[in-house]
Motif scaffolding. Structure first.
Motif, PDB file in Angstrom:
ATOM      1  N   SER A  68      38.475  42.833  43.085  1.00 39.95           N
ATOM      2  CA  SER A  68      37.371  43.164  42.184  1.00 39.95           C
ATOM      3  C   SER A  68      37.210  42.101  41.107  1.00 39.95           C
ATOM      4  O   SER A  68      36.094  41.705  40.774  1.00 39.95           O
ATOM      5  N   LEU A  69      38.309  41.619  40.552  1.00 36.72           N
ATOM      6  CA  LEU A  69      38.240  40.580  39.516  1.00 36.72           C
ATOM      7  C   LEU A  69      37.688  39.282  40.105  1.00 36.72           C
ATOM      8  O   LEU A  69      36.874  38.597  39.487  1.00 36.72           O
ATOM      9  N   HIS A  89      40.341  33.635  36.659  1.00 38.01           N
ATOM     10  CA  HIS A  89      39.128  34.470  36.606  1.00 38.01           C
ATOM     11  C   HIS A  89      38.204  34.006  35.474  1.00 38.01           C
ATOM     12  O   HIS A  89      37.705  34.800  34.693  1.00 38.01           O
ATOM     13  N   SER A 111      33.488  45.058  31.962  1.00 37.76           N
ATOM     14  CA  SER A 111      33.832  45.838  33.157  1.00 37.76           C
ATOM     15  C   SER A 111      35.272  45.573  33.574  1.00 37.76           C
ATOM     16  O   SER A 111      36.033  46.505  33.830  1.00 37.76           O
ATOM     17  N   ALA A 112      35.632  44.300  33.630  1.00 36.01           N
ATOM     18  CA  ALA A 112      36.990  43.939  34.050  1.00 36.01           C
ATOM     19  C   ALA A 112      38.033  44.519  33.083  1.00 36.01           C
ATOM     20  O   ALA A 112      39.075  45.027  33.508  1.00 36.01           O
ATOM     21  N   TRP A 169      38.464  48.154  33.837  1.00 41.47           N
ATOM     22  CA  TRP A 169      39.295  48.420  35.029  1.00 41.47           C
ATOM     23  C   TRP A 169      40.773  48.261  34.689  1.00 41.47           C
ATOM     24  O   TRP A 169      41.607  49.064  35.115  1.00 41.47           O
ATOM     25  N   ARG A 171      30.473  41.295  32.512  1.00 39.69           N
ATOM     26  CA  ARG A 171      31.574  41.108  33.480  1.00 39.69           C
ATOM     27  C   ARG A 171      32.912  41.336  32.784  1.00 39.69           C
ATOM     28  O   ARG A 171      33.799  41.999  33.319  1.00 39.69           O
ATOM     29  N   LEU A 216      34.732  35.500  34.317  1.00 40.30           N
ATOM     30  CA  LEU A 216      34.610  36.718  33.499  1.00 40.30           C
ATOM     31  C   LEU A 216      34.214  36.370  32.070  1.00 40.30           C
ATOM     32  O   LEU A 216      33.479  37.109  31.414  1.00 40.30           O
ATOM     33  N   LEU A 257      43.944  39.657  32.233  1.00 44.56           N
ATOM     34  CA  LEU A 257      43.036  39.564  33.377  1.00 44.56           C
ATOM     35  C   LEU A 257      43.300  38.352  34.273  1.00 44.56           C
ATOM     36  O   LEU A 257      42.527  38.080  35.189  1.00 44.56           O
ATOM     37  N   ALA A 303      33.990  39.764  40.637  1.00 44.23           N
ATOM     38  CA  ALA A 303      33.253  39.944  39.381  1.00 44.23           C
ATOM     39  C   ALA A 303      32.915  38.605  38.728  1.00 44.23           C
ATOM     40  O   ALA A 303      31.953  38.511  37.964  1.00 44.23           O
ATOM     41  N   CYS A 304      33.685  37.577  39.043  1.00 43.02           N
ATOM     42  CA  CYS A 304      33.488  36.274  38.390  1.00 43.02           C
ATOM     43  C   CYS A 304      32.131  35.657  38.696  1.00 43.02           C
ATOM     44  O   CYS A 304      31.619  34.873  37.910  1.00 43.02           O
ATOM     45  N   GLU A 330      31.417  47.901  40.213  1.00 46.62           N
ATOM     46  CA  GLU A 330      32.100  48.900  39.381  1.00 46.62           C
ATOM     47  C   GLU A 330      32.132  50.267  40.068  1.00 46.62           C
ATOM     48  O   GLU A 330      33.147  50.963  40.048  1.00 46.62           O
TER      49      GLU A 330
END
Ligand SMILES: [Zn+2]
Length: 241
Positions: A120-121, A83, A95-96, A99, A92, A86, A56, A124-125, A136
């Protein structure tokens, strides 16, 4: 022969041990799509790659392509984005991870997938639980659009009637939309949900997270997107926690 050495910006989707001391990386890049790289010695406690090349993260790597073995070896690596946010919240992170897992298994990826995952990453943080659900939904529906799986909600695939101003019946396998009269899909999208998907599709990812919608619609839209991708992959998307 200079093309044997090149720089790539990648998102690390997965890592795995290779032998006792090496590490394989399955990555996504903008230029070359998904790719397997190898970091020699990266499992060793003394390797500079050990803590750097983990899932990630976004990294810039210098790669050597061995045409005989057709392998890609990482020679240098620079961290671009860890990231870190996360790791602060399990939802979080899950979800990451979902993905990344999805992008590993999508049969063919379009070039926009890299920017979609990267953005998105990044977002998301720092998001709340509610924003994460929105993110999402956007990730899954935008990836469906990239992959040509997203219906346009214009005409009924049964009778051809225009779908303007009505709820829509939605089938995920095969992907199709129907008017309320034909109603051949498993899912029903309310007019508000269709409007939400249509309106947010033209916004930036960040702006789309602010678009008004109802909480019950969010769970519904996410479940539909999960079902869509589960049908495409032929197996359930991991739900984790
Ligand atoms: Zn119809």
């Amino acid at each position: 022969m200079s093309e044997r050495r090149f720089f790539l910006e990648v998102l690390i989707l997965k890592t795995y041990p290779v032998g006792e001391t090496h590490r394989g990386l399955f990555v996504l890049s903008r230029e070359k799509g998904t790719l397997s790289l190898i970091a020699f010695g990266a499992q060793s406690p003394r390797s500079r790659f050990r803590a750097l090349l983990t899932p990630l993260r976004r990294v810039k790597v210098s790669v050597f392509h061995d045409p005989v073995k057709d392998s890609y070896k990482i020679e240098e690596a620079e961290l671009l984005d860890s990231h870190e946010g996360l790791a602060h919240d399990p939802q979080r992170f899950f979800s990451a991870a979902r993905w990344a897992d999805l992008l590993r298994r999508v049969p063919s990826l379009e070039t926009g997938s890299y920017d979609l995952l990267s953005e998105s990453l990044r977002l998301a943080c720092g998001v709340s639980q509610e924003r994460l659900v929105r993110l999402e939904i956007q990730f899954l529906w935008r990836l469906a659009e990239e992959s040509g799986l997203r219906p346009e909600f214009l005409n009924c695939d049964g009778c051809g009637a225009t779908l303007f101003g009505s709820s829509v019946s939605f089938s995920t396998n095969p992907v199709a939309v129907f008017c309320p009269r034909c109603s051949s899909g498993h899912w029903t999208l309310s007019l508000k949900e269709v409007d939400y998907l249509t309106a947010t599709a033209v916004l930036s990812l960040e702006d789309s997270l602010q678009a008004p919608t109802e909480g019950s619609s969010l769970e519904h839209l996410r479940s539909m997107a999960f079902d869509l991708w589960s049908q495409v992959l032929g197996q359930e998307l991991p739900r984790y926690g």
